[in-house]
Design an enzyme around this catalytic site. Sequence first.
Site, PDB file in Angstrom:
ATOM      1  CB  SER A  12      -0.914  -0.017   1.221  1.00 52.02           C
ATOM      2  OG  SER A  12      -0.127  -0.008   2.376  1.00 52.02           O
ATOM      3  CD  GLU A 149      -8.186  -6.164   5.516  1.00 54.10           C
ATOM      4  OE1 GLU A 149      -8.305  -6.562   6.674  1.00 54.10           O
ATOM      5  OE2 GLU A 149      -7.609  -5.108   5.200  1.00 54.10           O
ATOM      6  CB  THR A 188       8.438  -6.842 -14.926  1.00 53.90           C
ATOM      7  OG1 THR A 188       8.974  -8.070 -15.397  1.00 53.90           O
ATOM      8  CG2 THR A 188       9.162  -5.684 -15.575  1.00 53.90           C
ATOM      9  CE  LYS A 223      11.012  -8.928 -18.355  1.00 51.54           C
ATOM     10  NZ  LYS A 223      12.218  -8.828 -17.546  1.00 51.54           N
ATOM     11  CB  CYS A 379      -8.714  22.308  15.120  1.00 54.94           C
ATOM     12  SG  CYS A 379     -10.137  21.546  15.898  1.00 54.94           S
ATOM     13  CG  LEU A 380      -4.374  21.581  19.924  1.00 60.85           C
ATOM     14  CD1 LEU A 380      -5.177  21.400  21.204  1.00 60.85           C
ATOM     15  CD2 LEU A 380      -3.314  20.489  19.812  1.00 60.85           C
ATOM     16  N   GLY A 381      -4.890  24.523  17.520  1.00 59.53           N
ATOM     17  CA  GLY A 381      -4.084  25.743  17.471  1.00 59.53           C
ATOM     18  C   GLY A 381      -4.861  26.985  17.876  1.00 59.53           C
ATOM     19  CD  GLN A 383      -9.523  23.308  21.361  1.00 56.40           C
ATOM     20  OE1 GLN A 383      -8.752  22.518  21.915  1.00 56.40           O
ATOM     21  NE2 GLN A 383     -10.675  22.929  20.839  1.00 56.40           N
ATOM     22  NE  ARG A 460     -14.736  13.401  21.981  1.00 60.48           N
ATOM     23  CZ  ARG A 460     -13.771  12.737  21.347  1.00 60.48           C
ATOM     24  NH1 ARG A 460     -12.552  13.218  21.298  1.00 60.48           N
ATOM     25  NH2 ARG A 460     -14.032  11.598  20.766  1.00 60.48           N
ATOM     26  CG  HIS A 505      -9.885  20.551  10.820  1.00 54.62           C
ATOM     27  ND1 HIS A 505      -8.564  20.323  11.163  1.00 54.62           N
ATOM     28  CD2 HIS A 505     -10.622  20.186  11.883  1.00 54.62           C
ATOM     29  CE1 HIS A 505      -8.511  19.817  12.386  1.00 54.62           C
ATOM     30  NE2 HIS A 505      -9.744  19.718  12.857  1.00 54.62           N
ATOM     31  CD  GLU A 507      -6.974  21.108   8.048  1.00 54.52           C
ATOM     32  OE1 GLU A 507      -7.346  22.291   8.209  1.00 54.52           O
ATOM     33  OE2 GLU A 507      -6.766  20.320   8.998  1.00 54.52           O
TER      34      GLU A 507
HETATM   35  N1  GLN Z   1      -8.447  18.142  20.818  1.00 62.89           N
HETATM   36  C1  GLN Z   1      -9.197  19.304  20.488  1.00 62.89           C
HETATM   37  C2  GLN Z   1     -10.695  19.081  20.581  1.00 62.89           C
HETATM   38  O1  GLN Z   1     -11.137  17.952  20.531  1.00 62.89           O
HETATM   39  C3  GLN Z   1      -8.830  19.794  19.109  1.00 62.89           C
HETATM   40  C4  GLN Z   1      -9.188  18.818  18.028  1.00 62.89           C
HETATM   41  C5  GLN Z   1      -8.527  19.113  16.739  1.00 62.89           C
HETATM   42  O2  GLN Z   1      -7.544  19.817  16.714  1.00 62.89           O
HETATM   43  N2  GLN Z   1      -9.015  18.548  15.658  1.00 62.89           N
HETATM   44  O3  GLN Z   1     -11.445  19.985  20.699  1.00 62.89           O
END
Ligand code: GLN
Length: 527
Positions: A12, A149, A188, A223, A379-381, A383, A460, A505, A507
């Site tokens: 993979s 699987e 090959t 080939k 996100c976490l950034g 917070q 969360r 997010h 991205e």
């Molecule tokens: N851990 C943090 C939360 O759950 C940020 C989650 C994240 O960065 N995707 O709120």
Amino acid sequence: MKVIFVTGWVLSGIGKGIVAASVGAILKGMGHRVFCQKFDGYLNVDPGTMSPFQHGEVFVTEDGAETDLDLGHYERFLDTNLNKLSSFTSWKLYEEILERERKGIYLGGTVQIVPHLTDLVKEKIYLWAETWKNDISIVEIGGTVGDMENEYLLESARQIQQDLGRENVIFLHVTLLPFLGASKELKTKPTQHSVRTLMGYGISPDFLFIRADDPIPFDILEKTARACGILPHRVFPVPTADSIYRVPLQFENFELSHKIIEALGLEKRHCDLSKWEKLMENIQNSKEELHIAMVGKYNDLEDAYFSLNEGLRTAGYAKWKKVKLDFINATDIEEQGMELLTHVDGICIPGWFGDRGIEGMILAAKYARENAIPYLGICLGSQIMAIEFARNVLGITDANSEEFYPNGTHNIIRIMETQKGIMKKGGTMRLGTYDCIIQKGTLAEQLYRTIKTSERHRHRFEFDPAYRELMEKKGFVVSATSPDGQLAEIVELRDHPFMIATQAHPEFKSRPTAPHPLFLGFIEAMK
Ligand code: GLN
């Protein structure tokens, strides 16, 4: 209905998803309505709880499905949004079979992999083509041919070809040509064996895509074609490209569009890949380097932040800048200090879970704030940015998040009342797209150029609105919220050239040919 199945062998991670997505980009370039779908054989409900070490990032769709990293390739290459129906694991399919069995839908019959599970796979593929009104469906089968699987997936694919006819259903097989350094040879044989294995399942591939690090000589292509019983003009070399966005162009150099169209009995059309050509031109013009510190829980996690890395890099190309991402382990900052950041042009704290490295991230945010270094929090950034500000500007020295310090007295980041009680790990987060209202006169408004937008979420915890007024008095700005004004979606600093963070997010919505405004703004700020 036309279906293209994509299988792979040897191992993979050889780029099966990129091949599928690139073929999609080419078909789209011809004006076809094409969407990609992926089936994975493993038994996790979805990749949501899987380690990014093993599985790369969890890609979130608009409707909140936690999916495989390949879905990100599909969205970016096809420039389209996918949904829950685009990604299935064995567990999800088995769950549906079991539910139907409990409801008595099988009328007392013996429930079996063939025909019940295979029929369900077919149902999902047909339903999906119908829902999206696809001209052509590209269906990637995860893992490698011969995996126990995913045998039932190959059987389903074989049956679809039998049902719809060879002129409507074709197979693309992606394999690796190992290079032996001692004899300087590309081998090959594994590819030959893989085709034989596939034939054992009743599938004879129509196209072969053979991967190697370097260009593959013509005689090796010939080939391989001969040994595998595939028409020589349908064997495509896939040498490692300088950029994944070059892959559709590489394929088109070998006239993939005409060859696929011919195999599917469709009429020839012009294939417009000009947006990929433009992107390659931008990449070539991107000489000046920008260093971004990606301060995270671990370093060197290229796949774990795939969409974010691509979002930042492609935003760089749009401004003719070569973005260098320096993955910095946040715990190293705790131990070695700011030395690690002195060379960078910008600091990004990406999303993550758990308390490891948090203090290092807070130090990095402080460094960005005090030294006017462009900062982008994801996100976490976001917070982290709020905690740092509360601690060092407001003097709430024990400001924290409920995630890292459940019994803290000043948890400015916490679970909202409406979300309490859902601490089960899988599928319990705020997931998918949410609307967001941007305040006028903010940096966020300047970047987004609108006051209403929506972004994808996967988290969360939330910024506690009880601290908002206090923080805003000192220059912390909640520049975008949920429509009810309760949840902080984007935060920024008033007295800083570019310190902004989002609870979402971005991205996941950024596209190589249309990078996200937050990323473009971040790049501009680093000039
Ligand atoms: N851990 C943090 C939360 O759950 C940020 C989650 C994240 O960065 N995707 O709120």
